[in-house]
Design an enzyme around this catalytic site. Structure first.
Site, PDB file in Angstrom:
ATOM      1  N   GLU A  49       0.929  -0.919   0.188  1.00 51.87           N
ATOM      2  CA  GLU A  49      -0.018   0.237   0.093  1.00 51.87           C
ATOM      3  C   GLU A  49       0.795   1.234   0.046  1.00 51.87           C
ATOM      4  O   GLU A  49       1.469   1.673   1.214  1.00 51.87           O
ATOM      5  CB  GLU A  49      -0.808   0.232   1.527  1.00 51.87           C
ATOM      6  CG  GLU A  49      -1.475   0.877   0.922  1.00 51.87           C
ATOM      7  CD  GLU A  49      -3.133   0.799   2.684  1.00 51.87           C
ATOM      8  OE1 GLU A  49      -2.923   2.481   2.753  1.00 51.87           O
ATOM      9  OE2 GLU A  49      -2.650   0.315   3.338  1.00 51.87           O
ATOM     10  N   ARG A  53       0.338  10.400   0.783  1.00 56.14           N
ATOM     11  CA  ARG A  53       0.573  10.938   2.282  1.00 56.14           C
ATOM     12  C   ARG A  53       2.367  12.199   1.400  1.00 56.14           C
ATOM     13  O   ARG A  53       3.146  13.178   2.530  1.00 56.14           O
ATOM     14  CB  ARG A  53       0.990  10.731   3.183  1.00 56.14           C
ATOM     15  CG  ARG A  53       0.033   9.993   3.695  1.00 56.14           C
ATOM     16  CD  ARG A  53      -0.111   9.120   5.783  1.00 56.14           C
ATOM     17  NE  ARG A  53      -0.639   7.831   5.446  1.00 56.14           N
ATOM     18  CZ  ARG A  53      -0.417   7.174   6.775  1.00 56.14           C
ATOM     19  NH1 ARG A  53       0.810   6.928   7.008  1.00 56.14           N
ATOM     20  NH2 ARG A  53      -1.643   6.297   7.039  1.00 56.14           N
ATOM     21  N   LYS A 137     -11.884  -1.689   5.815  1.00 54.21           N
ATOM     22  CA  LYS A 137     -10.571  -1.656   7.115  1.00 54.21           C
ATOM     23  C   LYS A 137     -10.462  -0.841   8.659  1.00 54.21           C
ATOM     24  O   LYS A 137     -11.359   0.077   8.140  1.00 54.21           O
ATOM     25  CB  LYS A 137      -9.220  -0.828   6.165  1.00 54.21           C
ATOM     26  CG  LYS A 137      -8.255  -0.115   7.265  1.00 54.21           C
ATOM     27  CD  LYS A 137      -7.667   1.022   6.480  1.00 54.21           C
ATOM     28  CE  LYS A 137      -6.481   1.874   7.198  1.00 54.21           C
ATOM     29  NZ  LYS A 137      -6.010   2.828   6.591  1.00 54.21           N
TER      30      LYS A 137
END
Length: 218
Positions: A49, A53, A137
């Site tokens: 993943e 960011r 998640k």
């Protein structure tokens, strides 16, 4: 049940079951993307993943998708609708978001990018399920109640499968993976910043190898 779940549910489950741990990766140096991914795959961790960011998120996804055979690269920290198509076009084959909004649901359906949305409470789980999502998640996992929360929710919401992320370590991951409604966990301990800065890919491969041994029986 919506068509999005019918189209992507099995695909997401296959992705979640391909690695017991999905490393949450923030790339600060684009030159680290490919060797990091190769080190993780060499250690047995194939599902990656790569988060948005940093400004290197999309270029890193593209580089890994093109240059690292065996990697199943996804995009993390999806928070805006316009990020879905950009991530898909860069080579991401799944997406992860910290939460779920109507705009993100629409973007996931329109882009065709399978989405693993973040939830924290039973009400959020139910809302996501009503929108057609059965793979979720749990985030942030430890503040949300951790293993106790997952075991408690397994009864009334037993048709949902989780990837808990947030505050999980190599030491605590086995407890999460032992939950019947957990397919994998997410974590950042496989990509510590000091090892990335040093380019110590051998140690990262060792961390991945240790994590890959956590694989649960299906």
């Amino acid at each position: 049940m919506t068509s999005s779940n019918l189209l992507y549910g099995n695909q997401l489950l296959d992705i979640m079951r391909a690695s017991p741990v999905i490393p949450v990766i923030a790339i600060d140096d684009i030159d680290h993307a490919v060797p990091l991914a190769k080190a993780l795959v060499a250690g047995g961790i194939r599902v990656l993943e790569v988060t948005l960011r940093t400004v290197h998120g999309l270029p890193a996804i593209r580089a890994i998708a093109e240059q690292v055979p065996g990697a199943i690269v996804g995009v993390g920290t999806l928070t805006q609708a316009d990020e879905f198509v950009a991530a898909r076009d860069a080579g991401a084959v799944f997406g992860v978001s910290p939460g779920l909004t109507p705009a993100l649901i629409a973007a996931a359906k329109a882009s065709g990018l399978p989405l693993l949305p973040g939830v924290m409470t039973p009400s959020e789980v139910m809302a996501a399920r009503e929108a057609g999502f059965r793979q979720l998640k749990l985030f942030p996992a430890v503040p949300a109640g951790g293993v106790g929360m997952l075991n408690a929710i397994a009864g009334p919401l037993g048709d949902v499968t989780f990837c808990p992320t947030g505050g999980i370590s190599l030491e605590t991951a086995p407890d999460f993976l032992a939950c019947k409604n957990v397919a994998c966990v997410g974590g950042s301990w496989l990509t510590p910043k000091d090892l990335l800065k040093a380019g110590d890919w051998t140690r990262i491969t060792a961390l991945a190898a240790a994590a890959s041994k956590l694989r649960k029986a299906l």
